[in-house]
Design a protein around this motif. Structure first.
Motif, PDB file in Angstrom:
ATOM      1  N   PRO A  51       0.844  -1.202   0.000  1.00  0.00           N
ATOM      2  CA  PRO A  51       0.000   0.000   0.000  1.00  0.00           C
ATOM      3  C   PRO A  51       0.875   1.245   0.000  1.00  0.00           C
ATOM      4  CG  PRO A  51       0.039  -0.985   2.195  1.00  0.00           C
ATOM      5  CD  PRO A  51       0.833  -1.898   1.290  1.00  0.00           C
ATOM      6  N   PHE A  57       1.407   3.991   1.919  1.00  0.00           N
ATOM      7  CA  PHE A  57       1.042   4.421   3.270  1.00  0.00           C
ATOM      8  C   PHE A  57       2.304   4.914   3.963  1.00  0.00           C
ATOM      9  CE2 PHE A  57      -1.553   2.754   7.176  1.00  0.00           C
ATOM     10  CZ  PHE A  57      -1.771   4.062   7.556  1.00  0.00           C
ATOM     11  N   HIS A  95       3.311   4.308   7.679  1.00  0.00           N
ATOM     12  CA  HIS A  95       3.680   2.955   8.103  1.00  0.00           C
ATOM     13  C   HIS A  95       4.753   2.325   7.226  1.00  0.00           C
ATOM     14  CE1 HIS A  95       0.506   1.706  11.109  1.00  0.00           C
ATOM     15  NE2 HIS A  95       0.179   2.948  10.794  1.00  0.00           N
ATOM     16  N   ILE A 110      -7.471   1.521   5.418  1.00  0.00           N
ATOM     17  CA  ILE A 110      -6.423   2.139   6.229  1.00  0.00           C
ATOM     18  C   ILE A 110      -6.740   3.596   6.588  1.00  0.00           C
ATOM     19  CG2 ILE A 110      -4.440   0.631   5.854  1.00  0.00           C
ATOM     20  CD1 ILE A 110      -3.527   2.218   3.551  1.00  0.00           C
ATOM     21  N   ALA A 162      -5.902   7.448   3.901  1.00  0.00           N
ATOM     22  CA  ALA A 162      -4.453   7.540   3.683  1.00  0.00           C
ATOM     23  C   ALA A 162      -4.155   8.105   2.301  1.00  0.00           C
ATOM     24  CB  ALA A 162      -3.816   6.158   3.829  1.00  0.00           C
TER      25      ALA A 162
END
Ligand SMILES: Cc1ncc(COP(=O)(O)O)c(C=O)c1O
Length: 294
Positions: free
Chosen positions: A186, A188, A191, A235, A238
């Motif tokens: 992803p 992101f 993270h 999530i 994001a």
């Protein structure tokens, strides 16, 4: 029935013993859902008299709100004017008008609209359209779809397969055709980025991963890459790192892979414009967009 273990995608989950269902509806969880009996403005009243405030105006995918007189009147007027006609044989004036509106407001990005019944079906249609696009061009082996880990694209078989969300997929993992679907990381930043990694460098790494995955599968077999421009359910709002859209689009173009945006959740003015990719997409245009609600 004795509890059983279902093991897949690295998760093991015991199946709950048979529940003592007393109601005719099979709810989404093993316990019955509270039954709404009335909606008014922002309030939902339940059978037992309790009231909650719905702060979002409906489910994520359909934000109609409650008691909106403009919406109610429009539905009544349309039912009076023209009822349901079978879409396999006929079109209807309201669909034609809505399609024309969407195209007129798409700033030249789109040439056609296909209406379906819900978000999952919309994603399925995009996958089929992508497959058919290649088919019509004489390429019958472009069949694979790449999604992203942590994504959710709906509950029907292909939509569930394209998504990755393990908790939602575990019981149905045997449906997933691993030859057809694979996943990259992803986008992101919070993270996924390495310590000290800039957004741009992180985006380059993600684009390189996509490039490597297409190469591993064989570009001649990959039909499309599917992403949510702004990830909604799985999530939580994001945003991709800067330059992500430009870089993944370049990879898709290089390998003749279509780019599909899933805006079922984030589109239709939820982020201030008709399409979210208009706000954050760095000018990149997708080949297909799944959108709805709003
Ligand atoms: C990004 C995304 N795509 C598709 C869907 C599927 O939509 P539906 O529940 O209307 O089938 C959802 C539902 O939450 C979603 O969040």
């Amino acid at each position: 029935m004795a509890p059983m273990a279902v093991e897949t995608l690295g998760l093991a989950r015991p199946l709950k013993p048979e529940s003592s269902r007393t109601k005719p509806i099979m709810y989404r969880t093993t316990s019955p859902s509270p039954v709404a009996v009335k909606t008014d403005n922002i309030y939902v009243t339940f059978e037992d008299g309790s009231v909650v405030i719905d702060a979002v105006g409906g489910a994520g995918v359909s934000i109609l709100g409650f008691g909106n007189q403009t919406v109610i009147q429009a539905v009544k007027d349309e039912m009076d004017r023209c009822g349901y006609v079978y879409a396999g044989l006929y079109s209807n004036a309201a669909s034609e008008k809505l399609a024309a509106y969407l195209i007129d407001h798409s700033e030249g990005d789109f040439a056609g609209v296909n209406f379906v019944g819900g978000g999952s079906e919309c994603i399925e249609s995009c996958l089929k359209l992508a497959k058919q696009y290649w088919w019509e061009r004489g390429n019958t082996i472009k069949r694979r779809f790449i999604g992203r880990k942590m994504s959710y694209h709906g509950n029907t078989i292909a939509a569930l397969s394209l998504g990755w969300h393990p908790v939602r997929r575990v019981p149905f993992a045997s449906f997933v055709n691993e030859d057809m679907f694979s996943w990259v990381s992803p986008a992101f930043y919070g993270h996924g980025a390495r310590p000290g990694e800039s957004e741009e460098d992180y985006a380059t790494r993600l684009a390189d991963e996509l490039d490597a995955e297409i190469t591993r599968l064989g570009p001649e077999t990959v039909a499309a890459f599917v992403i949510e421009p702004m990830v909604a359910t799985s999530i939580g709002a994001a945003l991709p790192p800067k330059t992500y859209f430009t870089k993944i689009k370049a990879v898709c173009d290089e390998h003749d892979v279509l780019l599909i945006f899933d805006e079922i959740m984030c589109g239709m003015w939820r982020t201030g414009r008709m399409f979210t990719y208009w706000r954050i997409g760095e000018g990149v245009k997708p080949d297909l967009v799944a959108t709805g609600g709003g």
